[in-house]
Design a protein around this motif. Structure first.
Motif, PDB file in Angstrom:
ATOM      1  N   HIS A 243     -48.225 -10.662 -69.783  1.00 53.62           N
ATOM      2  CA  HIS A 243     -49.549 -10.487 -69.315  1.00 53.62           C
ATOM      3  C   HIS A 243     -49.826  -8.863 -69.112  1.00 53.62           C
ATOM      4  CE1 HIS A 243     -50.126 -14.554 -67.765  1.00 53.62           C
ATOM      5  NE2 HIS A 243     -49.632 -14.588 -69.082  1.00 53.62           N
ATOM      6  N   ALA A 244     -49.050  -7.911 -68.799  1.00 58.72           N
ATOM      7  CA  ALA A 244     -49.249  -6.544 -68.357  1.00 58.72           C
ATOM      8  C   ALA A 244     -49.098  -5.790 -69.769  1.00 58.72           C
ATOM      9  CB  ALA A 244     -48.004  -5.981 -67.797  1.00 58.72           C
ATOM     10  N   SER A 245     -48.711  -6.228 -70.871  1.00 61.93           N
ATOM     11  CA  SER A 245     -48.566  -5.469 -72.071  1.00 61.93           C
ATOM     12  C   SER A 245     -50.020  -5.691 -72.918  1.00 61.93           C
ATOM     13  CB  SER A 245     -47.366  -5.661 -72.930  1.00 61.93           C
ATOM     14  OG  SER A 245     -47.337  -6.752 -73.042  1.00 61.93           O
ATOM     15  N   GLN A 306     -43.835  -4.235 -57.365  1.00 62.20           N
ATOM     16  CA  GLN A 306     -44.596  -3.835 -58.535  1.00 62.20           C
ATOM     17  C   GLN A 306     -45.445  -2.718 -58.340  1.00 62.20           C
ATOM     18  OE1 GLN A 306     -43.957  -5.232 -61.673  1.00 62.20           O
ATOM     19  NE2 GLN A 306     -42.365  -6.404 -60.188  1.00 62.20           N
ATOM     20  N   GLU A 307     -45.174  -1.513 -59.075  1.00 57.15           N
ATOM     21  CA  GLU A 307     -45.944  -0.518 -59.136  1.00 57.15           C
ATOM     22  C   GLU A 307     -47.157  -0.480 -60.241  1.00 57.15           C
ATOM     23  OE1 GLU A 307     -45.819   2.065 -57.009  1.00 57.15           O
ATOM     24  OE2 GLU A 307     -44.250   0.975 -55.902  1.00 57.15           O
ATOM     25  N   MET A 312     -48.295  -6.675 -61.018  1.00 54.47           N
ATOM     26  CA  MET A 312     -48.291  -7.388 -59.771  1.00 54.47           C
ATOM     27  C   MET A 312     -49.218  -8.563 -59.818  1.00 54.47           C
ATOM     28  SD  MET A 312     -50.323  -6.204 -56.297  1.00 54.47           S
ATOM     29  CE  MET A 312     -51.823  -6.657 -56.920  1.00 54.47           C
ATOM     30  N   ILE A 313     -50.365  -8.523 -60.859  1.00 56.32           N
ATOM     31  CA  ILE A 313     -51.307  -9.550 -61.033  1.00 56.32           C
ATOM     32  C   ILE A 313     -50.304 -10.805 -61.522  1.00 56.32           C
ATOM     33  CG2 ILE A 313     -53.440 -10.454 -61.853  1.00 56.32           C
ATOM     34  CD1 ILE A 313     -54.302  -7.478 -61.829  1.00 56.32           C
ATOM     35  N   TYR A 437     -49.579  -7.149 -50.566  1.00 54.20           N
ATOM     36  CA  TYR A 437     -49.638  -6.567 -51.691  1.00 54.20           C
ATOM     37  C   TYR A 437     -51.162  -6.401 -52.384  1.00 54.20           C
ATOM     38  CZ  TYR A 437     -49.107 -11.274 -54.156  1.00 54.20           C
ATOM     39  OH  TYR A 437     -49.288 -12.415 -54.613  1.00 54.20           O
ATOM     40  N   TYR A 438     -52.025  -7.436 -51.829  1.00 51.64           N
ATOM     41  CA  TYR A 438     -53.403  -7.131 -52.270  1.00 51.64           C
ATOM     42  C   TYR A 438     -54.259  -6.083 -51.561  1.00 51.64           C
ATOM     43  CZ  TYR A 438     -53.859 -10.335 -56.251  1.00 51.64           C
ATOM     44  OH  TYR A 438     -53.613 -11.127 -57.340  1.00 51.64           O
TER      45      TYR A 438
END
Length: 493
Positions: A243-245, A306-307, A312-313, A437-438
């Motif tokens: 999902h991040a990439s 997560q950075e 993180m999402i 974290y949010y």
């Protein structure tokens, strides 16, 4: 037969046919406009169908072709299916509008038509998973969704996206293999593939106390397979990088819709094949409950570390998926209603968060890390507002979709047996972790500093984000009517 009974078949056919004509367009940029127009049509048709079925309080089956089952195929639709189709259509449309600029930037110009084709095939597969009344047909479209989802990840053509897509494919194949083994075993002992016929056959086997072990094994295989494909903890290792990439639209659709498609099949297996009573006697509901309880806590802890914003999402998605498993594992009607409400709330909220994050990343010169996103909401205010409202929604702020979903789960937990105290503790602890974290992320994006420039106003992006926000508020404030609609749909399921 009323004309509106053709809507499920027509919606699937329209989506698949529109995908087939995209390669023949002289300008590949037309593909994105076509699929978004088709999604508007499907959303309107689904809304019409939802109004008619909810007012009539009925469901129906639609025979595909001239051949009856088991040679032919059946579609089935009630208020719940129509509501899911409407939600999926809106989320798909809004995600492709909000992420259109990133599609044009991240996907090569000569492959943007192919990307639109893949996304439309993915949408068609999700609609078929909602409407199908045949277990093997569901499996076929599960595979279509998995393959197109992997291609959606790799469309960005970066080294990281290729590796992530390969990992995604490996886990998806593992999950698919388990599901197929479960289907084969169930077919061997029942000789049926239609959900309605399977339900009757399983009831007869349970009453005669024959093939009990194969029944349990088939249920376990399909549950584990769908858990892997939906990124339920501890089978979520493929999710964050995938999902991040991916490009923004792909991330929003993968998290908001694809993961839910597999859970809709799991919901059908619970309600229309095995039945809650069989799951309770074999302790399958306890397995679902424990998977949900541990996932909502451990995935949230992983998100804390997560950075990278999309990482993180993504971990947050795994935690939110666990809420659905928690509701299914309660083994009550209220738990099933809560699980369905969470499907709707998370589909709308998480797609909005990814879309908002995409706008802020673009305003920060492509920076994905929190140190690079400081002040990003000031440069992309609508994207920052979407991320903020989405994050607060998942934290459980009243009047937003996430609060209503958690409230629905809490009500369901009060009616449970031994699960009441663990479920309420898990909901409270997970909400605190979400806030941990949010809220720092929200403070960072609205702070000062960071590099980048103000993002130019784009009507398709800002308009989509505003509609996302409105839908989130509707899900948060119209709790009673939506819950009643889900209950009516489950009663007719």
């Amino acid at each position: 037969m009323p004309l509106t009974y053709n809507i499920p078949m027509f919606s699937i056919l329209l989506v698949l046919m529109s995908a087939m004509v995209i390669p023949f367009f002289p300008k590949k940029s037309w593909g994105l406009n076509l699929i978004r127009g088709v999604e508007v049509v499907v959303a309107a048709l689904s809304a019409v169908l939802l109004v008619q079925l909810s007012e009539a309080g009925e469901s129906f089956t639609y025979q595909m072709g001239h051949f009856p089952a088991p040679w032919g195929n059946l579609l089935r639709c009630g208020p719940l299916e129509a509501l899911l189709a409407l939600t999926f259509s809106l989320v798909m449309l809004l995600s492709l509008c909000a992420g259109a600029e990133d599609i044009r930037r991240d996907v090569r110009a000569d492959r943007q038509g192919s990307y639109c084709l893949l996304m439309q095939l993915l949408f068609g597969a999700l609609l078929a998973m909602i409407y199908t009344d045949d277990l093997f047909t569901a499996y076929v479209f599960i595979e279509i969704a998995a393959v197109t989802a992997c291609m959606a990840v790799v469309a960005k053509e970066s080294g990281r996206s290729v590796v992530s897509a390969i990992r995604y494919l490996i886990f998806s194949c593992l999950g698919s293999g388990l599901v197929l083994l479960g289907i084969a075993l169930l077919y061997c002992i029942t000789g049926q593939l239609l959900f309605s016929s399977l339900e009757q056959a399983v009831l007869e086997l349970v009453a005669s106390r024959t093939y009990t072990l194969p029944l349990v094994v088939s249920a376990l295989l399909m549950t584990l397979g769908l858990s892997i494909k939906s990124a339920q903890f501890p089978f979520h290792a493929w999710l964050p990088d995938a999902h991040a990439s991916a490009t923004t639209a792909s991330s929003a659709v993968l998290s908001g819709l694809v993961l839910k498609g597999y859970l809709i099949i799991l919901l059908k297996l619970i309600l229309r094949v095995y039945g809650p009573s069989l799951l309770a006697t074999t302790y399958m509901d306890d397995l679902l409950f424990l998977l949900g309880l541990t996932g909502m806590l451990f995935a949230s802890v992983a998100a804390l570390r997560q950075e990278e914003v999309k990482g993180m999402i993504a971990y947050s998605s795994s935690a939110q998926i666990s809420y659905i498993f928690l509701g299914l594992g309660l083994g009550t009607d209220a738990g099933l209603i809560a699980a369905c409400y969470q499907i709707l709330a998370h589909a709308m909220t998480k797609s909005m968060i990814f879309s908002g994050a995409g706008a802020m990343i673009r305003a920060s010169n492509g920076g994905h890390y929190w140190s690079q996103l400081r002040g990003a909401a000031r440069r992309a205010p609508v994207g920052g507002l979407a991320f903020t409202v989405g994050g607060l929604s998942l934290c459980g702020l009243p009047l937003l979709a996430g609060f209503s979903a958690k409230y629905c789960l809490a009500i369901a937990a009060l009616d449970a047996q031994w699960q009441t105290a663990p479920a309420l503790f898990g909901l409270a602890a997970s909400s605190v972790l979400n806030a941990m974290y949010y809220i720092p992320a929200i403070l960072a994006i609205w702070g000062r500093g960071g590099e980048g420039e103000k993002l130019p106003w784009k009507w398709e992006r800002e308009g989509a984000l505003v509609v996302f926000l409105l839908c989130n508020v509707v899900l948060g404030t119209a709790f009673g009517p939506i819950r009643d609609l889900i209950q009516q749909g489950l009663n007719l399921f």
